[in-house]
Design a protein around this motif. Structure first.
Motif, PDB file in Angstrom:
ATOM      1  N   THR A 147      20.946  18.489 -41.611  1.00 59.92           N
ATOM      2  CA  THR A 147      19.693  18.446 -42.955  1.00 59.92           C
ATOM      3  C   THR A 147      18.998  17.112 -42.811  1.00 59.92           C
ATOM      4  N   SER A 148      17.544  16.895 -43.065  1.00 65.85           N
ATOM      5  CA  SER A 148      16.503  15.989 -43.679  1.00 65.85           C
ATOM      6  C   SER A 148      17.120  14.729 -43.939  1.00 65.85           C
ATOM      7  N   ASN A 149      18.556  14.687 -43.978  1.00 64.96           N
ATOM      8  CA  ASN A 149      19.117  13.284 -45.481  1.00 64.96           C
ATOM      9  C   ASN A 149      19.626  12.902 -44.238  1.00 64.96           C
ATOM     10  N   GLY A 150      20.505  13.479 -43.267  1.00 61.13           N
ATOM     11  CA  GLY A 150      21.017  12.511 -42.326  1.00 61.13           C
ATOM     12  C   GLY A 150      21.486  11.686 -41.387  1.00 61.13           C
ATOM     13  N   ALA A 151      20.225  10.608 -41.610  1.00 65.15           N
ATOM     14  CA  ALA A 151      19.605  10.033 -40.680  1.00 65.15           C
ATOM     15  C   ALA A 151      20.607   8.882 -40.865  1.00 65.15           C
ATOM     16  N   ARG A 152      20.917   7.852 -39.988  1.00 66.86           N
ATOM     17  CA  ARG A 152      21.859   7.009 -40.218  1.00 66.86           C
ATOM     18  C   ARG A 152      21.688   5.390 -39.274  1.00 66.86           C
ATOM     19  N   PRO A 153      22.110   4.433 -40.349  1.00 68.24           N
ATOM     20  CA  PRO A 153      21.188   2.853 -39.688  1.00 68.24           C
ATOM     21  C   PRO A 153      21.168   3.332 -37.962  1.00 68.24           C
ATOM     22  N   GLY A 154      20.197   2.524 -37.242  1.00 68.67           N
ATOM     23  CA  GLY A 154      20.107   3.112 -35.958  1.00 68.67           C
ATOM     24  C   GLY A 154      19.954   3.611 -35.267  1.00 68.67           C
ATOM     25  N   ASP A 155      19.775   4.495 -35.645  1.00 72.29           N
ATOM     26  CA  ASP A 155      18.990   6.000 -35.282  1.00 72.29           C
ATOM     27  C   ASP A 155      17.650   5.650 -34.455  1.00 72.29           C
ATOM     28  N   ALA A 156      17.389   6.771 -33.857  1.00 72.61           N
ATOM     29  CA  ALA A 156      16.735   6.436 -32.724  1.00 72.61           C
ATOM     30  C   ALA A 156      15.470   7.724 -33.670  1.00 72.61           C
ATOM     31  N   ILE A 157      14.906   7.687 -33.492  1.00 74.44           N
ATOM     32  CA  ILE A 157      13.160   8.033 -33.943  1.00 74.44           C
ATOM     33  C   ILE A 157      12.619   8.580 -33.011  1.00 74.44           C
ATOM     34  N   ILE A 158      13.420   9.901 -32.928  1.00 69.13           N
ATOM     35  CA  ILE A 158      12.186  10.897 -31.584  1.00 69.13           C
ATOM     36  C   ILE A 158      11.526  11.596 -32.306  1.00 69.13           C
ATOM     37  N   VAL A 159       9.649  12.012 -32.171  1.00 75.43           N
ATOM     38  CA  VAL A 159       8.903  12.643 -32.332  1.00 75.43           C
ATOM     39  C   VAL A 159       8.544  13.284 -30.878  1.00 75.43           C
ATOM     40  N   SER A 267       0.684  17.619 -39.465  1.00 78.12           N
ATOM     41  CA  SER A 267       1.558  17.623 -37.934  1.00 78.12           C
ATOM     42  C   SER A 267       2.456  18.570 -38.214  1.00 78.12           C
ATOM     43  N   SER A 268       2.480  19.464 -38.702  1.00 75.03           N
ATOM     44  CA  SER A 268       2.920  20.322 -38.650  1.00 75.03           C
ATOM     45  C   SER A 268       2.881  21.007 -36.216  1.00 75.03           C
ATOM     46  N   GLY A 269       3.808  20.865 -35.743  1.00 78.95           N
ATOM     47  CA  GLY A 269       4.112  21.079 -34.171  1.00 78.95           C
ATOM     48  C   GLY A 269       4.951  19.862 -34.120  1.00 78.95           C
ATOM     49  N   THR A 270       4.874  18.809 -34.542  1.00 80.54           N
ATOM     50  CA  THR A 270       6.292  17.906 -34.729  1.00 80.54           C
ATOM     51  C   THR A 270       6.658  17.465 -35.031  1.00 80.54           C
ATOM     52  N   LEU A 271       7.607  17.251 -34.233  1.00 83.09           N
ATOM     53  CA  LEU A 271       9.227  17.410 -35.030  1.00 83.09           C
ATOM     54  C   LEU A 271       9.794  16.253 -34.956  1.00 83.09           C
ATOM     55  N   MET A 272      10.521  15.197 -36.149  1.00 79.89           N
ATOM     56  CA  MET A 272      11.104  14.222 -36.520  1.00 79.89           C
ATOM     57  C   MET A 272      12.403  14.016 -36.277  1.00 79.89           C
ATOM     58  N   ILE A 273      13.067  13.755 -34.974  1.00 79.17           N
ATOM     59  CA  ILE A 273      14.102  13.611 -35.106  1.00 79.17           C
ATOM     60  C   ILE A 273      14.922  12.004 -34.788  1.00 79.17           C
ATOM     61  N   ALA A 274      16.323  12.623 -36.028  1.00 75.68           N
ATOM     62  CA  ALA A 274      16.892  10.914 -35.717  1.00 75.68           C
ATOM     63  C   ALA A 274      17.890  11.226 -35.096  1.00 75.68           C
ATOM     64  N   ALA A 275      18.318  10.691 -34.023  1.00 77.38           N
ATOM     65  CA  ALA A 275      19.433  10.163 -33.190  1.00 77.38           C
ATOM     66  C   ALA A 275      20.234   9.372 -32.457  1.00 77.38           C
ATOM     67  N   PRO A 276      21.633   9.945 -32.251  1.00 79.00           N
ATOM     68  CA  PRO A 276      22.183   8.284 -32.110  1.00 79.00           C
ATOM     69  C   PRO A 276      21.976   7.811 -31.332  1.00 79.00           C
ATOM     70  N   LYS A 277      22.530   6.447 -30.888  1.00 76.97           N
ATOM     71  CA  LYS A 277      21.936   5.681 -29.670  1.00 76.97           C
ATOM     72  C   LYS A 277      22.123   5.945 -28.341  1.00 76.97           C
ATOM     73  N   GLY A 278      23.685   6.763 -29.301  1.00 78.71           N
ATOM     74  CA  GLY A 278      24.552   7.257 -27.092  1.00 78.71           C
ATOM     75  C   GLY A 278      23.569   8.541 -27.089  1.00 78.71           C
ATOM     76  N   ARG A 279      22.783   9.187 -27.288  1.00 80.02           N
ATOM     77  CA  ARG A 279      22.360  10.353 -27.126  1.00 80.02           C
ATOM     78  C   ARG A 279      21.177  10.762 -26.740  1.00 80.02           C
TER      79      ARG A 279
END
Length: 330
Positions: A147-159, A267-279
């Motif tokens: 989901t788009s509301n699942g980000a957690r503190p410390g997650d990296a923001i990848i585009v 900015s359709s075409g860009t995906l924003m991702i919240a990724a845990p540090k280990g991944r």
């Protein structure tokens, strides 16, 4: 008076989100700030549904309608499968206009393996240009739902890819003659071709296979608004770095010419991702193996009052755009 584009968040809270009908027993995720799709329990699988209009473009409107809605479904980890579309035509439209829109819808849906299963078509008094409203349905295994509301503190923001792709393509198409006089035909053709990168379906499905906490497709208001939407949905803040946010030279040149902020351009075409540090490395590598550019631009932070961008070594607030920069041109 409300500004053009998306309704401001405070008005959504006041006027929209407290008038949503009955509470659906099988609704896993419903309407809220930063949530671009709904998730409905279908036992071992989850039905994901999203709806979006195309109002800021006329050329390629059918193409945009399919891909923008498919993107929202894919950010939940679901593969888009079924599409419904309403086509509203101005009184000045003839059969060629409708035929062109349907051809774009058909070709775009066919490319994604999506079936067009229903909709509505009419000539609507008062319109100056066509409007296409799409609803995309997709399906995902319950354990793979993101989901788009699942980000957690410390997650990296990848585009993925670059900021402002859709806006650049629309402006290059709608203002081609003016831009050709300034930058030349080859430049404008390159900018128009950004439309070919508008899908994030492959981006999202690839990232989801690795394992991420949240994904979001930044549309109106661009990267800047997308960051606010993801952070608000998760109750977090963010810190991003301007020099890490990828922007194509064509986008920068067009934004300078029209005095636009590329970070607030659709900015359709860009995906924003919240990724845990280990991944982080695994996600970036998986995307790059598919030929998808990926950049780590910052991180989510626990304090929701911290929504900042670091530029030239200085930290400053990144304000939520009042409306998309595209409207300044169109």
């Amino acid at each position: 008076m409300l500004p053009p584009g998306k309704i401001p968040p405070e008005k959504l809270r006041e006027l929209v989100f407290n008038h949503l009908g009955a509470r659906g027993e099988r609704v896993i995720i419903g309407s809220d700030l930063g949530i671009d799709a709904a998730a409905i329990d279908f036992g071992p699988s989850v039905l994901v549904a999203s709806t979006d209009p195309i109002t800021g473009a006329e050329k390629g409107i059918g193409f945009y309608a399919v891909h923008v809605n498919a993107n929202d479904v894919a950010t939940f980890g679901a593969r888009p499968k079924w599409f419904l579309v309403s086509i509203l035509l101005p009184e000045s439209a003839d059969e060629k206009v409708l035929a062109g829109i349907m051809r774009e819808l058909h070709e775009s849906a066919l490319k994604l393996g999506v079936a067009i299963v229903g909709g509505h078509t009419e000539v609507t008094p008062g319109l100056e240009r066509p409007i296409v409203v799409g609803t995309m349905l997709g399906e995902v295994e319950r354990g793979k739902l993101v989901t788009s509301n699942g980000a957690r503190p410390g997650d990296a923001i990848i585009v993925t890819k670059w900021a402002g792709l859709e806006g650049t393509s629309i402006i290059a198409s709608e203002r081609s003659e003016e831009l050709e006089r300034v930058f030349g035909r080859e430049f404008v053709e390159r900018a128009r071709a950004f439309i070919e990168m508008i899908s994030v379906v492959e981006d999202a499905l690839t990232a989801n296979e690795v394992g991420v906490h949240a994904m979001h497709d930044p549309t109106e208001g661009g990267i800047a608004n997308g960051l606010h939407e993801m952070a608000d949905a998760a109750g977090l803040g963010f810190r991003v770095y301007r020099e890490r946010i990828p922007v194509r030279e064509e986008t920068l040149e067009i934004c300078r010419f029209y005095n636009l902020n590329p970070l607030a351009l659709i900015s359709s075409g860009t995906l924003m991702i919240a990724a845990p540090k280990g991944r982080i490395g695994d996600v970036v590598e998986a995307l790059r193996k598919k030929g998808i550019n990926a950049s780590v631009i910052g991180e989510f932070v626990e304090d929701p009052s911290v929504k900042v961008i670091v530029e030239n070594g200085r930290e400053k607030p990144l304000k939520r755009p009042e409306s998309d920069e595209l409207w300044k041109v169109l």
